[in-house]
Enzyme design. Structure first.
Site, PDB file in Angstrom:
ATOM      1  N   ARG A  51      13.494 -31.331 -15.211  1.00  0.00           N
ATOM      2  CA  ARG A  51      12.653 -32.503 -15.443  1.00  0.00           C
ATOM      3  C   ARG A  51      13.182 -33.436 -16.544  1.00  0.00           C
ATOM      4  O   ARG A  51      12.741 -34.563 -16.674  1.00  0.00           O
ATOM      5  CB  ARG A  51      11.216 -32.100 -15.723  1.00  0.00           C
ATOM      6  CG  ARG A  51      11.034 -31.161 -16.900  1.00  0.00           C
ATOM      7  CD  ARG A  51       9.556 -30.923 -17.178  1.00  0.00           C
ATOM      8  NE  ARG A  51       8.863 -30.322 -16.049  1.00  0.00           N
ATOM      9  CZ  ARG A  51       7.778 -30.833 -15.474  1.00  0.00           C
ATOM     10  NH1 ARG A  51       7.254 -31.949 -15.909  1.00  0.00           N
ATOM     11  NH2 ARG A  51       7.189 -30.207 -14.465  1.00  0.00           N
ATOM     12  N   LYS A 149      12.951 -13.038  -8.885  1.00  0.00           N
ATOM     13  CA  LYS A 149      11.789 -12.302  -9.335  1.00  0.00           C
ATOM     14  C   LYS A 149      11.210 -12.968 -10.582  1.00  0.00           C
ATOM     15  O   LYS A 149      11.960 -13.692 -11.244  1.00  0.00           O
ATOM     16  CB  LYS A 149      12.147 -10.851  -9.605  1.00  0.00           C
ATOM     17  CG  LYS A 149      13.075 -10.673 -10.808  1.00  0.00           C
ATOM     18  CD  LYS A 149      13.264  -9.243 -11.125  1.00  0.00           C
ATOM     19  CE  LYS A 149      12.283  -8.755 -12.135  1.00  0.00           C
ATOM     20  NZ  LYS A 149      12.677  -8.958 -13.529  1.00  0.00           N
ATOM     21  N   HIS A 179      18.930  -8.719  -8.471  1.00  0.00           N
ATOM     22  CA  HIS A 179      20.349  -8.705  -8.847  1.00  0.00           C
ATOM     23  C   HIS A 179      20.931  -7.299  -8.915  1.00  0.00           C
ATOM     24  O   HIS A 179      22.139  -7.120  -8.852  1.00  0.00           O
ATOM     25  CB  HIS A 179      20.594  -9.501 -10.144  1.00  0.00           C
ATOM     26  CG  HIS A 179      20.209  -8.793 -11.390  1.00  0.00           C
ATOM     27  ND1 HIS A 179      18.909  -8.718 -11.838  1.00  0.00           N
ATOM     28  CD2 HIS A 179      20.947  -8.111 -12.305  1.00  0.00           C
ATOM     29  CE1 HIS A 179      18.885  -8.036 -12.967  1.00  0.00           C
ATOM     30  NE2 HIS A 179      20.095  -7.653 -13.280  1.00  0.00           N
ATOM     31  N   LYS A 183      25.028  -5.426  -7.808  1.00  0.00           N
ATOM     32  CA  LYS A 183      25.924  -4.682  -8.700  1.00  0.00           C
ATOM     33  C   LYS A 183      26.891  -3.842  -7.863  1.00  0.00           C
ATOM     34  O   LYS A 183      26.490  -3.222  -6.878  1.00  0.00           O
ATOM     35  CB  LYS A 183      25.112  -3.769  -9.638  1.00  0.00           C
ATOM     36  CG  LYS A 183      24.336  -4.554 -10.704  1.00  0.00           C
ATOM     37  CD  LYS A 183      23.665  -3.609 -11.690  1.00  0.00           C
ATOM     38  CE  LYS A 183      22.696  -4.329 -12.595  1.00  0.00           C
ATOM     39  NZ  LYS A 183      23.303  -5.040 -13.718  1.00  0.00           N
ATOM     40  N   GLU A 217      17.575   0.348 -21.596  1.00  0.00           N
ATOM     41  CA  GLU A 217      18.098  -0.823 -22.304  1.00  0.00           C
ATOM     42  C   GLU A 217      17.920  -0.602 -23.796  1.00  0.00           C
ATOM     43  O   GLU A 217      16.891  -0.078 -24.231  1.00  0.00           O
ATOM     44  CB  GLU A 217      17.336  -2.075 -21.894  1.00  0.00           C
ATOM     45  CG  GLU A 217      17.506  -2.408 -20.429  1.00  0.00           C
ATOM     46  CD  GLU A 217      16.840  -3.724 -20.077  1.00  0.00           C
ATOM     47  OE1 GLU A 217      17.536  -4.749 -20.114  1.00  0.00           O
ATOM     48  OE2 GLU A 217      15.639  -3.732 -19.795  1.00  0.00           O
ATOM     49  N   ASP A 236       8.366  -5.439 -14.317  1.00  0.00           N
ATOM     50  CA  ASP A 236       9.644  -6.067 -14.618  1.00  0.00           C
ATOM     51  C   ASP A 236      10.819  -5.292 -14.026  1.00  0.00           C
ATOM     52  O   ASP A 236      11.805  -5.885 -13.598  1.00  0.00           O
ATOM     53  CB  ASP A 236       9.803  -6.176 -16.147  1.00  0.00           C
ATOM     54  CG  ASP A 236      11.033  -6.963 -16.555  1.00  0.00           C
ATOM     55  OD1 ASP A 236      11.219  -8.073 -16.026  1.00  0.00           O
ATOM     56  OD2 ASP A 236      11.809  -6.470 -17.400  1.00  0.00           O
ATOM     57  N   HIS A 241      13.875  -3.494  -9.179  1.00  0.00           N
ATOM     58  CA  HIS A 241      15.185  -2.847  -9.302  1.00  0.00           C
ATOM     59  C   HIS A 241      15.144  -1.339  -9.013  1.00  0.00           C
ATOM     60  O   HIS A 241      15.935  -0.822  -8.236  1.00  0.00           O
ATOM     61  CB  HIS A 241      15.757  -3.041 -10.713  1.00  0.00           C
ATOM     62  CG  HIS A 241      15.779  -4.469 -11.165  1.00  0.00           C
ATOM     63  ND1 HIS A 241      16.078  -5.520 -10.323  1.00  0.00           N
ATOM     64  CD2 HIS A 241      15.540  -5.045 -12.377  1.00  0.00           C
ATOM     65  CE1 HIS A 241      16.034  -6.662 -10.999  1.00  0.00           C
ATOM     66  NE2 HIS A 241      15.700  -6.405 -12.241  1.00  0.00           N
TER      67      HIS A 241
HETATM   68  C1  BG6 Z   1      15.740  -8.258 -15.368  1.00  0.00           C
HETATM   69  C2  BG6 Z   1      14.563  -7.960 -16.253  1.00  0.00           C
HETATM   70  O1  BG6 Z   1      15.336  -8.341 -14.034  1.00  0.00           O
HETATM   71  O2  BG6 Z   1      16.693  -7.217 -15.505  1.00  0.00           O
HETATM   72  C3  BG6 Z   1      15.001  -7.802 -17.693  1.00  0.00           C
HETATM   73  O3  BG6 Z   1      13.623  -9.011 -16.156  1.00  0.00           O
HETATM   74  C4  BG6 Z   1      16.114  -6.783 -17.793  1.00  0.00           C
HETATM   75  O4  BG6 Z   1      13.918  -7.443 -18.519  1.00  0.00           O
HETATM   76  C5  BG6 Z   1      17.220  -7.075 -16.802  1.00  0.00           C
HETATM   77  O5  BG6 Z   1      16.621  -6.823 -19.110  1.00  0.00           O
HETATM   78  C6  BG6 Z   1      18.247  -5.967 -16.783  1.00  0.00           C
HETATM   79  O6  BG6 Z   1      19.338  -6.352 -16.024  1.00  0.00           O
HETATM   80  P1  BG6 Z   1      20.782  -5.746 -16.276  1.00  0.00           P
HETATM   81  O7  BG6 Z   1      21.611  -6.311 -15.171  1.00  0.00           O
HETATM   82  O8  BG6 Z   1      21.200  -6.184 -17.624  1.00  0.00           O
HETATM   83  O9  BG6 Z   1      20.609  -4.269 -16.186  1.00  0.00           O
END
Ligand code: BG6
Length: 492
Positions: A51, A149, A179, A183, A217, A236, A241
């Site tokens: 925007r 997402k 995503h 991988k 993480e 999340d 995932h």
């Molecule tokens: C995202 C989440 O989909 O995936 C994040 O919203 C998370 O919270 C991330 O940190 C992790 O992705 P990756 O590829 O770093 O494992």
């Protein structure tokens, strides 16, 4: 050695939310990488949409994004200049008609190309953007839409998003990105299972004791606390995932690797998950945690509430679950799932533990015979390790030890591991939906998650606290140890 590249057709990638985090960190760098790999045809360009009035600044922003997020050794000035020639900008609003005529005009210059509309915006805007894509005549046969997402925050809102997108785009032109499916190591799971005769005969309840999936993480919620506090770890990470990983481990072999064959099989897994829909089932099979201040990477870090800037929150930053798949292949084989922020390290692994041998021929001095284990490391250091019992070298008696047969992808292939987005965006151009989620899959995943959320929402018990830098609350350890098993230690 460089990886093989398969050229794609001419395309225009239109990124809504072009100044956002995803575009800067992932999409622009991914396209740059594909460009330097020689995979983008001459007739390929990227139009950023947002925007703000950025006509000229956007190219500068794109340049900065590449400099910030692509390793220096891979960026040369000529390559960067040539990439930036592909990049332009249109100022338009998602929730008004402002700018849309210009966007339509810009795209009209490329009638013969594939138009990819990447919605890297807040999901609340997906419906409005799709409606305008339709109304401005941009959703024709050559158009595809990519949605990120979170698709909804529960089953009802996911359906509403899917409905709004589906009014304009038929399912075969909707690409719901997860995503994790892009991988390399995740795709390798398909190769491992279906391109080798070794594992599939053992891939069932008769031979597998249990499965663990860990996505850990070390980071906290960083700058995303507002989003995260409305989501939590279950929405999340697990709804998308981790359930996708579980599907790839558990699905039946598809007849071929085409999009619907694969997604049909994943859907059956999701629909076979045993519901956790009562207080008692959730109390027994789920653990949620929230990190408090602790230490990470050798330094002190704050707790979730401080990161959020709030006095209280019942959002979970950690979750551990015991899931079961009620079908012939998997009956009685628990899938232990866990993910969290501020854990000791960043590591994602799938661990398949096989059943113990039925009878030992060795005497006690040989030591304990541990079950075989197949460990699929998704990140970092992608690879596969098969743990087998072997004899400790040396004279004097038979002593046994579990040792890994190690295949590190980095060592085996010596190629740069492309980021998931590089593969996925080009799959959209190719029209290959195999690694994208179909509507029914997303909804089936929510259908399993929803009852857990509902139970959690009504319980008065807050998430259990855990110190940042540890493996979550002790209840997560109890969850698996109650069954006489233990989390396999993951070391980065
Ligand atoms: C995202 C989440 O989909 O995936 C994040 O919203 C998370 O919270 C991330 O940190 C992790 O992705 P990756 O590829 O770093 O494992």
């Amino acid at each position: 050695m460089t990886s093989r590249t398969i050229p794609v057709s001419p395309f225009v990638l239109v990124v809504f939310g072009a100044t956002g985090d995803l575009a800067r960190r992932k999409l622009l760098p991914a396209m740059f990488h594909r460009d330097i790999a020689g995979q983008l045809p001459e007739a390929a360009n990227i139009i950023g949409v947002s925007r703000g009035a950025l006509e000229h600044d956007f190219t500068a922003q794109a340049r900065q994004a590449i400099l910030d997020h692509v390793p220096k050794a891979e960026v040369t000035e000529p390559a960067l200049d040539s990439f930036l020639k592909r990049v332009s900008y249109v100022q338009a609003e998602a929730d008004s008609d402002k700018g849309w005529a210009q966007l339509a005009e810009r795209l009209a210059a490329y009638p013969d190309r594939i138009h990819v509309f990447y919605l890297a915006t807040a999901p609340t805007l997906f419906g409005a953007i799709c409606e305008r894509l339709g109304r401005f005549g941009l959703a024709g046969e050559n158009a595809r839409v990519v949605v990120e997402k979170p698709i909804g925050k529960d089953l009802a809102s996911a359906r509403a998003v899917n409905e709004a997108v589906g009014k304009v785009f038929p399912e075969e032109r909707v690409y719901r990105i997860d995503h994790y499916l892009g991988k390399e190591a995740v795709q390798n799971l398909l190769a491992l299972r279906f391109a080798n005769a070794l594992f599939e005969p053992l891939w069932n309840a008769a031979h597998i004791d249990h499965v663990q999936i860990t996505v850990a993480e070390s980071l906290g919620v960083e700058g995303r606390a507002d989003y995260y506090d409305n989501a939590g770890a279950l929405r999340d990470m697990v709804q998308n995932h981790i359930l996708q990983l579980l599907c790839l481990v558990a699905m039946e072999p598809p007849a071929k690797l085409d999009a619907d064959a694969v997604r049909d099989e994943k859907l059956k897994v999701l629909r076979s998950l045993t519901p956790l829909n009562t207080d008692a089932l959730c109390a027994l099979n789920t653990v949620r945690g929230q990190y408090r201040a602790g230490a990470s990477a050798g330094g002190a870090v704050s707790g979730y509430l401080e990161d959020l800037g709030a006095d209280e929150s019942s959002t979970e930053t950690f979750v551990a679950l015991k899931a079961e798949i009620g079908n012939w292949r998997w009956a009685g084989v628990p899938f232990y799932l866990r993910t969290g922020k501020r854990l000791p390290t960043r590591v994602s692994e799938i661990v398949i533990t096989f059943r113990p041998i039925p009878h030992s021929v060795f005497d006690r001095a040989a030591g304990t015979i541990e079950p075989n284990r197949l460990v699929i490391r998704l990140q970092p250091d992608e690879g596969v390790r098969l743990f087998v019992m072997s004899k400790d070298p040396g004279p004097g008696g038979m002593r046994l030890r579990l040792v890994p047969l190690d295949m590190s992808f980095a060592a085996a292939f010596r190629v740069r591991n492309p980021d998931a987005y590089e593969r996925l965006v080009l799959d959209v151009v190719r029209g290959n939906q195999t690694l994208f989620m179909r509507r029914d899959e997303v909804e089936a995943a929510w259908n399993w998650i929803d009852p857990i959320l509902q139970v959690w929402a009504t319980t008065s018990e807050p998430p259990k606290s855990y110190t940042a830098g540890t493996w979550g609350p002790s209840a997560a350890i109890a969850l698996i140890e109650r069954d006489g098993r233990t989390w396999v230690e993951t070391v980065a």
